[in-house]
Design a protein around this motif. Structure first.
Motif, short mmCIF file in Angstrom:
data_model
loop_
_atom_site.label_atom_id
_atom_site.label_comp_id
_atom_site.label_asym_id
_atom_site.label_seq_id
_atom_site.Cartn_x
_atom_site.Cartn_y
_atom_site.Cartn_z
N LYS A 35 -2.87 -1.24 -2.81
CA LYS A 35 -1.60 -2.07 -3.82
C LYS A 35 -1.87 -3.44 -3.50
N LYS A 36 -1.93 -4.17 -4.47
CA LYS A 36 -2.42 -5.50 -4.50
C LYS A 36 -1.99 -6.42 -3.54
N ASP A 37 -0.49 -6.36 -3.13
CA ASP A 37 0.17 -7.07 -2.04
C ASP A 37 0.83 -6.38 -1.23
N MET A 38 0.85 -5.11 -0.95
CA MET A 38 1.34 -4.22 0.17
C MET A 38 0.82 -4.55 1.24
N ILE A 39 1.60 -4.53 2.30
CA ILE A 39 1.08 -4.77 3.63
C ILE A 39 1.40 -3.56 4.43
N ILE A 40 0.51 -2.76 5.49
CA ILE A 40 0.84 -1.72 6.08
C ILE A 40 0.86 -2.09 7.50
N VAL A 41 1.97 -1.80 8.14
CA VAL A 41 2.05 -2.01 9.50
C VAL A 41 2.29 -0.79 10.38
N GLY A 51 -0.14 -9.92 4.39
CA GLY A 51 -0.59 -9.26 5.44
C GLY A 51 -1.66 -9.94 6.31
N ILE A 52 -1.56 -9.88 7.58
CA ILE A 52 -2.50 -10.58 8.54
C ILE A 52 -3.16 -9.43 9.59
N GLY A 105 -2.65 -2.93 12.80
CA GLY A 105 -3.38 -2.78 11.56
C GLY A 105 -3.15 -4.03 11.04
N GLU A 106 -1.84 -4.41 10.69
CA GLU A 106 -1.62 -5.72 9.99
C GLU A 106 -0.22 -6.00 10.45
N HIS A 107 0.03 -7.35 10.40
CA HIS A 107 1.45 -7.91 10.75
C HIS A 107 1.80 -8.76 9.51
N VAL A 108 2.86 -9.01 9.35
CA VAL A 108 3.49 -9.94 8.53
C VAL A 108 3.46 -11.51 8.60
N LYS A 167 5.64 -12.01 12.17
CA LYS A 167 5.33 -12.40 13.40
C LYS A 167 4.85 -13.85 13.21
N GLN A 168 4.39 -14.29 12.33
CA GLN A 168 4.08 -15.52 12.04
C GLN A 168 4.90 -16.31 10.88
N VAL A 169 5.21 -17.62 11.07
CA VAL A 169 5.94 -18.38 9.98
C VAL A 169 5.32 -19.61 9.91
N GLU A 170 4.96 -19.94 8.77
CA GLU A 170 4.19 -21.24 8.39
C GLU A 170 5.02 -21.76 7.40
N PHE A 171 5.27 -23.31 7.67
CA PHE A 171 6.22 -24.02 6.65
C PHE A 171 5.23 -24.92 5.70
N ARG A 172 5.50 -24.70 4.57
CA ARG A 172 4.56 -25.52 3.37
C ARG A 172 5.40 -26.51 2.67
N ASP A 173 4.88 -27.45 2.02
CA ASP A 173 5.46 -28.22 1.08
C ASP A 173 5.57 -27.65 -0.43
N ASP A 174 4.71 -26.78 -0.55
CA ASP A 174 4.64 -25.93 -1.62
C ASP A 174 3.76 -24.70 -1.45
N LEU A 175 4.03 -23.88 -2.45
CA LEU A 175 3.17 -22.59 -2.47
C LEU A 175 2.08 -22.53 -3.70
#
Length: 560
Positions: free
Chosen positions: A452-458, A485-486, A492-495, A526-534
């Motif tokens: 599914k296009k965006d689903m993450i499986i942990v 998902g990474i 398998g993956e993390h968010v 598990k990871q947070v990245e700050f951005r000026d925009d998306l």
């Protein structure tokens, strides 16, 4: 060339199988035929099919004579893999209720939403996790709360010992209070005093509300009917063939029964054929899990990729007796070739991967014994049609990637009280759009080329980015958020979360702590990245695909 593969008649040998039955019909048939056979074991105690029959009747009697519940009402079952689970579920079904499987890991927000959305009037919960429910139940429609301790169905001595250790030594039972509650053992004692009456339900009646995000992050209840679940039981038994012999199997059950995959395998297929399941309450505790397997000569194992890997990293697991193991089934997340090969080398058993989703009760396809193709999810189970379509819903030929669509008796009735959401995925001809991209080979085997296009499986659990983003966006210091998902060796993956600040100082710890308060643990980034925009489309929709591609390019650069 046909653009779909189908087995349109469900047959067992030459005899067409009867799917127009209720779960209660199946259960009563098993009780009549296999009364003396062991059904479920947990923490050193075993219940036979006959004992499940007796105990579930007592629970049904309690519901009928000591509550205001009526046939068709919903009961939320928030239990891990313990002996009470099958007793409660079959008791509820015997009383004509609809079971709402409820994840024990839910946060306050998630639990409150499910209880209110389903309109559950009763809740049975394990004492170890009851504090969460105690804080929200007053804000829901729940009128009756039944609290059980982990060893309530063990012998008196072992019950006292295990429950006392859990409560007083391991401190596993938090403080909680419900204005109106009854202890499970008290309910069972009351139920034993009066006869119960099995409430007959029609095949098309809803048996289970199984909550899922579907293709979005809004948790919806998939309405699974008696026919859906009985059909999938028969389909799976036919797909397993001679590898699931009546009265001869002993399966390990680490996957939670509150997930429809494990429910269908252990509470439907295996129980209906007089077979035995060993329930593992906490599969994340690998040493305790392996200890429970020691000395057991099991014939079947139902798991998923991360669990197989976790077990194989434990030295004691490799020393177990696998001489009787002839069936290993994998589902819930993609099975890697490396994991499958190492499992076969260690246990001598080939892993058979399948595919399914909550909305299909859940099994759609399965790799048959003697015909396993690694990298595929097998062929459709009997009575199931599949096809792939393009973005305009036009049928595509074999070997062309497109969205997988499914039609069969296991496809849900729809989403509970959400006709618009139902219409988005289920058409008038009964085709369900899965949201998964697949290729159907000429030989009928299905290969999933993208989820599914965006689903993450942990670790086999579905995480819907919309839900994570919706929660994070309520933080006053967050302007926008996007979750992807990474790849993760263990889960398998993390968010990973991308955050645009709302003009105020904000730290990664603040974001993660906020998520921990509002999301189940496996959904917390598990990871947070700050951005000026998306990155966004011209109409302002966040392009998660671009974020995933950026991460992929980063990984490739590092590895190079």
């Amino acid at each position: 060339m046909r653009n779909w593969v189908a087995t349109t008649t469900i047959r067992n040998g030459r005899k067409e199988l009867d799917i127009d039955r209720s779960i209660l019909d199946v259960f009563k048939g098993a009780c009549a035929k296999y009364s003396d056979r062991p059904a479920f074991s947990c923490l050193g105690h075993t219940l036979t099919v006959g004992e499940i029959d007796t105990l579930s009747a007592r629970f049904a009697s309690y519901l009928q004579h000591h509550t205001q519940l009526k046939p068709g009402d919903r009961i939320a079952v928030q239990l891990p893999n313990v002996l009470q689970y099958p007793v409660v579920v079959f008791g509820a079904l015997r009383a004509g209720l609809v079971v709402v499987n409820t994840n024990p890991l839910y946060t306050h927000r998630e639990l409150k939403h499910q209880l209110n959305d389903s309109g559950a009037k009763a809740l049975i919960v394990l004492a170890n996790i009851a504090d969460t429910a105690a804080e929200v139940v007053a804000e829901t429609s729940v009128e009756t709360v039944i609290v059980s301790e982990i060893a309530d169905l063990h012998s008196p001595f072992m019950r006292t010992l295990i429950n006392s250790v859990a409560k007083y030594i391991k401190k596993m039972v938090p403080e909680f209070f419900f204005a109106r509650q009854v202890r499970f053992r008290e309910a069972m004692a009351l139920g034993a005093r009066k006869p119960q009456r099995d409430v007959e339900r029609a095949p098309e009646d809803i048996a289970v509300l199984q909550y899922t995000g579907g293709t979005t992050g809004v948790a919806k209840g998939a309405m699974l009917t008696n026919r859906n679940l009985v059909a999938n039981m028969e389909q799976v038994r036919e797909a397993f063939g001679d590898s699931m012999k009546e009265g001869e199997e002993y399966y390990i059950a680490p996957l939670p029964l509150y997930h429809i995959y494990a429910f269908t395998i252990h509470c439907m297929c295996l129980l209906a054929s007089g077979n035995h399941s060993l329930l593992i309450p906490n599969p994340r505790d690998i040493p305790a899990f392996v200890k429970a397997l020691k000395g057991q000569r099991f014939t079947g194992f139902v798991g998923l990729n991360t669990l197989f890997n976790g077990l194989m990293r434990n030295k004691a697991f490799s020393e177990l007796d696998f001489s009787k193991l002839r069936t290993t089934a994998s589902g819930g997340m993609a099975l890697t070739r490396d994991t499958a090969k190492r499992w076969e080398e260690m246990t001598g058993c080939i892993v058979m991967e399948g595919y399914g989703m909550t909305e299909t009760s859940p099994v759609v396809s399965f790799n048959p014994i003697g015909g396993v193709q690694l990298g595929t999810v097998g062929i459709p189970v009997p009575g199931t049609e599949v096809k792939v379509v393009d973005e305009d819903n036009n049928d595509l030929p074999n070997n062309s990637p497109g969205e997988l669509c499914v039609r069969g008796p296991q496809v849900m009735k729809g989403y509970w009280q959400r006709p618009e959401a139902t219409a988005e995925v289920l058409d008038s001809e009964g085709w369900l759009n899965t949201g998964d991209m697949a290729v159907i080979q000429d030989d009928g085997y299905i290969k999933i080329v993208d989820r599914k296009k965006d689903m993450i499986i942990v670790s086999g659990f579905n995480v819907y980015p919309n839900e994570v983003e919706d929660v994070v966006s309520t933080h006053p210091k967050v302007a926008e958020a996007a979750a992807i998902g990474i790849p993760d060796e263990k889960s398998g993956e993390h968010v990973k979360l991308f955050v645009v600040k709302a003009g105020q100082p904000l730290t990664e710890k603040e974001v993660v702590d906020f998520c921990r308060e509002n999301l189940t643990a496996y959904k917390v980034p598990k990871q947070v990245e700050f951005r000026d925009d998306l990155p966004k489309t011209n109409v302002g929709k966040i392009l998660r695909r671009e974020l995933r591609e950026e991460e992929l390019n980063k990984r490739e650069t590092v590895s190079a």
